[in-house]
Scaffold this motif. Structure first.
Motif, mmCIF file in Angstrom:
data_model
loop_
_atom_site.group_PDB
_atom_site.id
_atom_site.type_symbol
_atom_site.label_atom_id
_atom_site.label_comp_id
_atom_site.label_asym_id
_atom_site.label_seq_id
_atom_site.Cartn_x
_atom_site.Cartn_y
_atom_site.Cartn_z
ATOM 1 N N GLN A 39 82.155 88.480 42.937
ATOM 2 C CA GLN A 39 82.295 87.194 43.616
ATOM 3 C C GLN A 39 83.278 87.263 44.761
ATOM 4 O O GLN A 39 82.977 86.873 45.879
ATOM 5 N N THR A 40 84.510 87.746 44.464
ATOM 6 C CA THR A 40 85.526 87.724 45.518
ATOM 7 C C THR A 40 85.094 88.594 46.690
ATOM 8 O O THR A 40 85.212 88.188 47.839
ATOM 9 N N SER A 41 84.559 89.780 46.398
ATOM 10 C CA SER A 41 84.177 90.613 47.533
ATOM 11 C C SER A 41 82.881 90.101 48.144
ATOM 12 O O SER A 41 82.627 90.313 49.326
ATOM 13 N N PHE A 275 91.581 86.743 51.395
ATOM 14 C CA PHE A 275 90.525 87.295 50.547
ATOM 15 C C PHE A 275 91.005 88.525 49.787
ATOM 16 O O PHE A 275 90.718 88.690 48.602
ATOM 17 N N ARG A 276 91.748 89.384 50.472
ATOM 18 C CA ARG A 276 92.225 90.593 49.811
ATOM 19 C C ARG A 276 93.147 90.228 48.651
ATOM 20 O O ARG A 276 93.040 90.770 47.551
ATOM 21 N N ALA A 277 94.057 89.272 48.899
ATOM 22 C CA ALA A 277 95.002 88.848 47.857
ATOM 23 C C ALA A 277 94.243 88.275 46.659
ATOM 24 O O ALA A 277 94.562 88.561 45.504
ATOM 25 N N LEU A 278 93.209 87.502 46.952
ATOM 26 C CA LEU A 278 92.398 86.882 45.909
ATOM 27 C C LEU A 278 91.721 87.947 45.052
ATOM 28 O O LEU A 278 91.714 87.897 43.823
ATOM 29 N N ARG A 279 91.153 88.942 45.737
ATOM 30 C CA ARG A 279 90.429 89.997 45.039
ATOM 31 C C ARG A 279 91.383 90.794 44.155
ATOM 32 O O ARG A 279 91.095 91.086 43.000
ATOM 33 N N ALA A 283 91.623 90.959 40.064
ATOM 34 C CA ALA A 283 91.531 92.268 39.404
ATOM 35 C C ALA A 283 92.668 92.441 38.411
ATOM 36 O O ALA A 283 92.468 92.886 37.280
ATOM 37 N N ILE A 284 93.876 92.047 38.816
ATOM 38 C CA ILE A 284 95.037 92.196 37.932
ATOM 39 C C ILE A 284 94.896 91.293 36.716
ATOM 40 O O ILE A 284 95.117 91.709 35.579
ATOM 41 N N THR A 285 94.504 90.037 36.969
ATOM 42 C CA THR A 285 94.359 89.088 35.864
ATOM 43 C C THR A 285 93.359 89.603 34.835
ATOM 44 O O THR A 285 93.628 89.621 33.636
ATOM 45 N N VAL A 286 92.215 90.041 35.331
ATOM 46 C CA VAL A 286 91.163 90.461 34.413
ATOM 47 C C VAL A 286 91.539 91.766 33.717
ATOM 48 O O VAL A 286 91.171 91.996 32.566
ATOM 49 N N SER A 287 92.326 92.600 34.404
ATOM 50 C CA SER A 287 92.753 93.850 33.767
ATOM 51 C C SER A 287 93.571 93.589 32.513
ATOM 52 O O SER A 287 93.613 94.432 31.617
ATOM 53 N N HIS A 379 82.698 98.461 42.189
ATOM 54 C CA HIS A 379 83.267 97.541 41.199
ATOM 55 C C HIS A 379 83.097 98.104 39.793
ATOM 56 O O HIS A 379 83.988 98.013 38.957
ATOM 57 N N TYR A 380 81.941 98.686 39.538
ATOM 58 C CA TYR A 380 81.644 99.245 38.216
ATOM 59 C C TYR A 380 82.531 100.457 37.960
ATOM 60 O O TYR A 380 83.106 100.619 36.892
#
Ligand SMILES: Nc1ncnc2c1ncn2[C@@H]1O[C@H](COP(=O)(O)OP(=O)(O)OP(=O)(O)O)[C@@H](O)[C@H]1O
Ligand SMILES: [Mg+2]
Lengths: 416, 230
Positions: A39-41, A275-279, A283-287, A379-380
């Protein structure tokens, strides 16, 4: 099958439920990682596509002129601020003086796919009903279509009409709506007291509200008459075959033509950074989900090691080395990881597909009616890589503890 | 200081010392044990509970390091070699029967017996299974090869362990009360099997027993008391 792998599989089934929970955790973490990145990218890519389609990959404006004044002399005469601010010891003269020559020079660069000469000015728009400020861009439509997605941004009317009507105009959607303008309607533009009449050929929507609110395209000769500028241009809009190389090309072109060349990455830095910050933050949150499933894995394996000390001692007494014992536990982590990561990739792909069908109306920085996703193998790979590092690190610690057990201690402990 | 080395001694130890426990609880369990086991003979170690029989067996089995003294297997000094070498020596030369049944319960009887063979890797899958089935037959479990450890009685588990100890044709079989929880009939069967293998294959059997019947039928009986042979 190696004996270690065989034993690992059997140990896994002994703690089926706990292992399954770790597997679910990894699956959810990997899946979420993939879908949030998609989504973000996706939105980021779409934003880039939009800005490339509206303002082009490069913008050439403002001539650079080397100043003859040495820096020491500047300090004394009070003009130093102006000169220092203008790019070291170069002076900036606004606009492009000889657009035809510059355009020809730029076309010679290999990566350049199109150049459009633009004369821009601010005029006052008036209809029978009301008035507004408009940013008028005079363009050669054939050239401009090569450096923008204007042909795909038309909502009403047609560019064919614009091509053949010398006083035709293509009006931004928000501006047209506010002024109640439709194809065929006429309006006037006023600049410096002079008034000229135009007819709406088409209405366009870029999705970028700052543009749709004010921009009007007219033919270049019309703009020259309106703004009383028989020569020169405000800027050149350039399109590239490979927009990824815009930065490098900008530097080279700037050197050759002596004008400031702004690549899109620099122009849109603010939004691109957002956008970069969001992505990154997603990523960090989901990690952390993956991290938690790593902890679960650690917990489960530590439990298995404690339960299986007797089995470990038996294996050691039969000639299984410390490394074999470590491998038995690392295999367990690896198997759960592989299954979880694989399921996670499937989940991520399915969720990405589902999300792309979700309706959402966005106007402002781009125009879309559903979630935008990007399908990227990276992403994968990133999700699997993060899961691998975390889960393998979590498996290594119990595995090493298992390997360090002394068979003598274990057997004595039980056989006393 | 030591007895002369017999020509066919396959495992030998000299002046073994081992302390167990910490600080005030530290006990001098083995107090200079010397011993050797010969090919083709059954050696029975007897002695009161707590005299150090199991401790000696762990030393001979390279599962534990002596505080002092030396151990040779097949003429090779192994008491102080690296963990890797000692582990490899266990797989190649030694078979264990522990005092309490040590079976891997999630695995079938057959898989348990195949476990040491898989590590050694001398035989292919079919040959390993064949040999494991043969050994289980020898201990009277020919019809229970596919039972999981959890589905076997204590005595049956112990017999699987005996079969497993024989899997790699070890030159030394160390058995800590192998017949401890077997009935008379099975006790005799396991002992007869061990004795026959010792004679037929030239393996050395070292067993700890409280059973005078078994001790009497062994080739050599060694009596232990307070950490030394008497
Ligand atoms: N961890 C320990 N700390 C202190 N003393 C210990 C420890 N383990 C064993 N011992 C002591 O060592 C001595 C020898 O134990 P071992 O198990 O070798 O006896 P055993 O001869 O096999 O007896 P049994 O016939 O009952 O099996 C015993 O007196 C025991 O109390
Ligand atoms: Mg004992």
């Amino acid at each position: 099958m190696s004996p270690n792998l065989r034993i690992a599989l059997r140990f896994l089934t002994a703690r089926r439920r706990a292992m399954f929970m770790s597997l679910i955790g990894i699956m959810v973490g990997v899946g979420f990682f993939i879908v949030t990145q998609a989504q973000t990218s996706g939105f980021e890519d779409f934003f880039i596509k939009t800005i490339l389609g509206t303002n082009g990959a490069l913008k050439i404006e403002d001539r650079l002129q080397a100043t003859l004044f040495p820096m020491e002399a500047d300090g004394a005469d009070g003009h130093s601020d102006f000169l220092v601010a203008s790019d070291g010891n170069k002076k900036i003269i606004p606009g492009v003086e000889d657009p035809a020559r510059i355009s020809e020079a730029v076309r010679h660069f290999k990566n350049v796919s199109g150049v459009s000469i633009v004369l821009e000015g601010t005029a006052t728009l008036a209809t029978n009903v009301s008035g507004a400020t408009a940013h008028v861009q005079g363009v050669n439509i054939a050239d401009h279509l090569a450096v923008s997605d204007l042909s795909r941004q038309i909502l009403q009317g047609s560019l064919a009409d614009f091509r053949i009507v010398p006083t035709g105009a293509v009006v931004g959607s928000i501006l047209a709506a506010r002024q109640k303008l439709h194809p065929g309607d006429s309006f006037t533009l006023e600049w410096n007291g002079a008034l000229r009449r135009y007819r709406v050929s088409a209405i366009f929507e870029t999705g970028v509200s700052d543009i749709d609110r004010v921009r009007i395209y007219v033919h270049l000769p019309e703009a020259r008459s309106l703004f009383q500028k028989p020569t020169g241009a405000s800027f050149l809009q350039v399109n590239l075959f490979d927009p990824g190389r815009a930065r490098e090309d900008a530097v080279r072109i700037q050197e050759v033509i002596g004008h400031v060349v702004a690549p899109w990455q620099k122009r849109e830095k603010t939004w691109l950074d957002v956008f970069r910050a969001l992505r990154l933050s997603s990523a960090i949150t989901v990690s952390t989900i993956i991290l938690i499933s790593g902890l679960a894995m650690f917990n489960t394996l530590a439990m298995v090691v404690m339960e299986k000390t007797k089995d470990i001692a038996i294996l050691r007494s039969m000639g299984y080395a410390r490394a074999d014992i470590a491998r038995i536990f690392i295999w367990q982590g690896a198997i759960v990881l592989a299954a979880g990561a694989m399921a996670g990739c499937v989940l991520g792909a399915a969720a990405t597909y589902g999300v792309s069908k979700l309706p959402i109306r966005i106007r402002g920085i781009f125009s879309t009616d559903s979630f935008v996703v990007s399908w990227s193998l990276s992403h994968y790979v990133a999700a699997v890589l993060i899961a691998s590092v975390i889960v393998m690190a979590a498996s290594l610690i119990p595995a090493r503890r298992a390997a360090r057990l002394e068979p003598g201690d274990v057997i004595r402990g039980t056989s006393q | 200081m030591s007895t002369p080395v017999a020509a066919n001694a396959v495992i030998r130890c000299e002046n073994l010392h081992r302390h167990l426990g910490h600080d005030a609880g530290r006990v001098h369990v083995l107090r200079g044990v010397s011993f050797e086991a010969e090919r083709g003979l059954v050696h029975a170690i007897v002695g009161p509970s707590g005299c150090g029989k199991s401790t000696l067996l762990y030393q001979l089995g390279l599962l534990d390091k002596p505080d002092d003294g030396r151990i040779w297997i097949g003429g090779e000094l192994v008491s102080n070699s690296s963990d890797e070498l000692r582990t490899a020596a266990r797989g190649r030369h030694l078979g264990f029967v522990f005092q309490f049944h040590f079976l891997m319960l999630e695995f079938s009887a057959l898989e348990n017996v195949m476990m040491p063979m898989r590590k050694l890797g001398r035989l292919n899958e079919a040959a390993m299974a064949e040999r494991a089935r043969h050994l289980l037959g020898e201990v009277g479990l020919g019809d229970k090869t596919h039972r999981l450890g959890t589905e076997l009685s204590g005595g049956e588990q112990q017999r699987v362990v005996v079969a497993r100890a024989l899997a790699n044709e070890p030159s030394v079989i160390l058995a800590d009360e192998p017949t401890g929880n077997l009935d008379q009939k099975n006790s005799t069967m396991v002992f007869d099997l061990l004795a026959r293998l010792a004679r037929e294959n030239g393996q050395a059997v070292v067993l700890v027993t409280h059973n005078p019947e078994i001790a009497k039928r062994s080739d050599r009986v060694l009596s232990m008391r307070d950490g030394v042979f008497v």
